[in-house]
Design a protein around this motif. Structure first.
Motif, PDB file in Angstrom:
ATOM      1  N   ILE A 107     153.080 -89.758 -37.815  1.00 46.66           N
ATOM      2  CA  ILE A 107     153.528 -88.591 -37.049  1.00 46.66           C
ATOM      3  C   ILE A 107     153.660 -87.378 -37.969  1.00 46.66           C
ATOM      4  O   ILE A 107     153.196 -86.278 -37.654  1.00 46.66           O
ATOM      5  CB  ILE A 107     154.877 -88.889 -36.352  1.00 46.66           C
ATOM      6  N   PHE A 108     154.268 -87.585 -39.141  1.00 47.08           N
ATOM      7  CA  PHE A 108     154.475 -86.478 -40.072  1.00 47.08           C
ATOM      8  C   PHE A 108     153.147 -85.992 -40.651  1.00 47.08           C
ATOM      9  O   PHE A 108     152.928 -84.779 -40.781  1.00 47.08           O
ATOM     10  CB  PHE A 108     155.412 -86.917 -41.199  1.00 47.08           C
ATOM     11  N   SER A 109     152.242 -86.917 -40.997  1.00 45.61           N
ATOM     12  CA  SER A 109     150.950 -86.504 -41.560  1.00 45.61           C
ATOM     13  C   SER A 109     150.127 -85.736 -40.539  1.00 45.61           C
ATOM     14  O   SER A 109     149.434 -84.780 -40.887  1.00 45.61           O
ATOM     15  CB  SER A 109     150.168 -87.719 -42.063  1.00 45.61           C
ATOM     16  N   THR A 110     150.204 -86.117 -39.273  1.00 43.15           N
ATOM     17  CA  THR A 110     149.496 -85.380 -38.218  1.00 43.15           C
ATOM     18  C   THR A 110     150.098 -84.000 -38.038  1.00 43.15           C
ATOM     19  O   THR A 110     149.372 -83.007 -37.865  1.00 43.15           O
ATOM     20  CB  THR A 110     149.563 -86.160 -36.891  1.00 43.15           C
ATOM     21  N   PHE A 111     151.406 -83.925 -38.095  1.00 42.13           N
ATOM     22  CA  PHE A 111     152.108 -82.639 -37.992  1.00 42.13           C
ATOM     23  C   PHE A 111     151.670 -81.694 -39.109  1.00 42.13           C
ATOM     24  O   PHE A 111     151.352 -80.519 -38.879  1.00 42.13           O
ATOM     25  CB  PHE A 111     153.616 -82.892 -38.053  1.00 42.13           C
ATOM     26  N   PHE A 114     147.750 -80.441 -38.943  1.00 45.98           N
ATOM     27  CA  PHE A 114     147.404 -79.447 -37.936  1.00 45.98           C
ATOM     28  C   PHE A 114     148.327 -78.220 -38.000  1.00 45.98           C
ATOM     29  O   PHE A 114     148.728 -77.664 -36.979  1.00 45.98           O
ATOM     30  CB  PHE A 114     147.437 -80.076 -36.541  1.00 45.98           C
ATOM     31  N   GLY A 115     148.633 -77.815 -39.226  1.00 47.40           N
ATOM     32  CA  GLY A 115     149.334 -76.551 -39.429  1.00 47.40           C
ATOM     33  C   GLY A 115     150.779 -76.538 -39.026  1.00 47.40           C
ATOM     34  O   GLY A 115     151.280 -75.537 -38.491  1.00 47.40           O
ATOM     35  N   ASN A 116     151.478 -77.652 -39.261  1.00 47.04           N
ATOM     36  CA  ASN A 116     152.914 -77.744 -38.958  1.00 47.04           C
ATOM     37  C   ASN A 116     153.219 -77.446 -37.496  1.00 47.04           C
ATOM     38  O   ASN A 116     154.193 -76.767 -37.172  1.00 47.04           O
ATOM     39  CB  ASN A 116     153.718 -76.804 -39.864  1.00 47.04           C
ATOM     40  N   THR A 117     152.385 -77.954 -36.605  1.00 52.91           N
ATOM     41  CA  THR A 117     152.618 -77.822 -35.161  1.00 52.91           C
ATOM     42  C   THR A 117     152.672 -79.214 -34.541  1.00 52.91           C
ATOM     43  O   THR A 117     151.991 -80.141 -35.007  1.00 52.91           O
ATOM     44  CB  THR A 117     151.507 -77.008 -34.480  1.00 52.91           C
ATOM     45  N   TRP A 118     153.445 -79.331 -33.462  1.00 55.15           N
ATOM     46  CA  TRP A 118     153.665 -80.630 -32.846  1.00 55.15           C
ATOM     47  C   TRP A 118     152.655 -80.959 -31.748  1.00 55.15           C
ATOM     48  O   TRP A 118     152.664 -82.070 -31.228  1.00 55.15           O
ATOM     49  CB  TRP A 118     155.068 -80.701 -32.259  1.00 55.15           C
ATOM     50  N   ILE A 249     140.995 -85.296 -41.523  1.00 52.37           N
ATOM     51  CA  ILE A 249     139.594 -85.217 -41.125  1.00 52.37           C
ATOM     52  C   ILE A 249     139.491 -84.627 -39.726  1.00 52.37           C
ATOM     53  O   ILE A 249     138.641 -83.773 -39.447  1.00 52.37           O
ATOM     54  CB  ILE A 249     138.934 -86.617 -41.163  1.00 52.37           C
ATOM     55  N   GLY A 250     140.367 -85.066 -38.846  1.00 51.64           N
ATOM     56  CA  GLY A 250     140.355 -84.551 -37.480  1.00 51.64           C
ATOM     57  C   GLY A 250     140.598 -83.058 -37.411  1.00 51.64           C
ATOM     58  O   GLY A 250     139.961 -82.349 -36.618  1.00 51.64           O
ATOM     59  N   SER A 251     141.477 -82.550 -38.254  1.00 55.04           N
ATOM     60  CA  SER A 251     141.768 -81.108 -38.240  1.00 55.04           C
ATOM     61  C   SER A 251     140.556 -80.296 -38.666  1.00 55.04           C
ATOM     62  O   SER A 251     140.341 -79.178 -38.187  1.00 55.04           O
ATOM     63  CB  SER A 251     142.957 -80.802 -39.156  1.00 55.04           C
ATOM     64  N   SER A 252     139.720 -80.863 -39.555  1.00 55.08           N
ATOM     65  CA  SER A 252     138.519 -80.144 -39.989  1.00 55.08           C
ATOM     66  C   SER A 252     137.447 -80.100 -38.897  1.00 55.08           C
ATOM     67  O   SER A 252     136.532 -79.277 -38.948  1.00 55.08           O
ATOM     68  CB  SER A 252     137.937 -80.806 -41.243  1.00 55.08           C
TER      69      SER A 252
END
Length: 307
Positions: A107-111, A114-118, A249-252
């Motif tokens: 959860i924290f790594s995904t946060f 993606f630019g500190n957004t939930w 990877i997903g954010s890219s």
């Protein structure tokens, strides 16, 4: 020194090593947990802890991963041990699908990714929870017959003499914790070498597909939302990333594909990839695995189409 080796082979070797090095600690942790479950978890405790209502037990399994986080690289031995110990399959597989996603680390790594957004972290958790509920309901109310391979199924019916000896020793001398710890480690080592070979094979296949599959061509095909989602499911399967790292990877890929396909990538990847597919093949029968993967894929596609 290695100039005579083609660059593609060197690239494949690098990817393979990165996959194995990234996954090995989690596989080892999963095997240790599996060993602890083998020794300390009894069917009586399972019946006492889990609610009798099947739907409630699915929900319990879905949220259990938050308190017992596990990477998908080591989740399969844990689920197999759950099933052997009498945990209902709908509870065990709900845990398997959500534990690599609904846990504090992921959860924290995904946060962060993606630019500190939930938003993406929330969609990822919601998607995994919905998929786990769908699969759990299917296992609880629709799917019939055994899911284990015949060898493991017979082992459940006829426990070996080593298990009986261990239970007798526990009854005679429950204070001997050293013996229990030794039994945990012995089982963990056996499980690690059994499961590790599937990790190696899966890592080789994943590295080969990442090297030789025309990914650039696939990236240019995402012209429609449904097609983009399907492509991202294929990428998630072939890349076989750990759930702690796949968000970066997903954010890219977010600007190229959009929100829904990337969410599909983040939800499907930890549930189904080459590594855990081969590990599942070790314990569960093929017909069940095909049905499970098909239902997971349809559930992920259905969820992300409505985003």
């Amino acid at each position: 020194m290695f100039s005579f080796i083609p660059n593609s082979v060197l690239q494949m070797g690098t990817i393979f090593l990165s996959i194995v090095i990234e996954a090995l600690p989690f596989v080892l942790l999963g095997c240790i947990i599996s060993g602890a479950l083998q020794v300390f978890l009894t069917p009586e405790r399972v019946k006492r802890w889990l609610p009798k209502n099947r739907f409630l037990s699915i929900i319990v399994g879905s949220i259990l991963g938050f308190f017992f986080p596990s990477c998908e690289c080591g989740i399969v031995p844990i689920v197999h041990q759950f099933v052997k110990k009498g945990v209902p399959v709908h509870t065990a597989f709900a845990f398997m699908l959500t534990a690599p996603i609904i846990n504090p680390v992921v959860i924290f790594s995904t946060f962060i990714a993606f630019g500190n957004t939930w938003k993406m972290a929330g969609l990822r958790m919601l998607g995994s929870f919905i998929v786990a509920l769908i699969v759990g309901v299917w296992l609880a109310y629709i799917q019939k017959g055994t899911i284990l391979k015949s060898s493991f199924d017979s082992a459940m019916v006829e426990p070996n003499s080593h298990t009986h000896e261990h239970e007798e020793e526990e009854a005679i001398a429950p204070q001997k914790w050293g013996h229990r710890i030794l039994h945990v480690l012995t089982h963990s080592i056996d499980e690690f070498f059994d499961t590790g070979r599937y990790l190696i094979i899966g890592g080789l296949i994943a590295a080969g597909m990442q090297t030789y599959l025309p990914t650039r061509v696939m990236l240019t095909l995402g012209s429609t939302k449904l097609l983009a989602i399907l492509i991202m499911l294929v990428l998630a399967f072939t890349m076989s990333l750990c759930s702690e790292a796949d968000a970066f990877i997903g954010s890219s890929l977010l600007s190229l594909f959009g929100t829904a396909p990337v969410v599909a990538f983040l939800v499907f990847g930890p549930m189904v990839d080459i590594k855990n597919l081969l590990m599942m093949k070790r314990y569960f029968n093929t017909r069940f695995i095909v049905s499970l993967i098909g239902l997971i894929a349809l559930s992920v596609i259905g969820f992300t189409l409505f985003i």
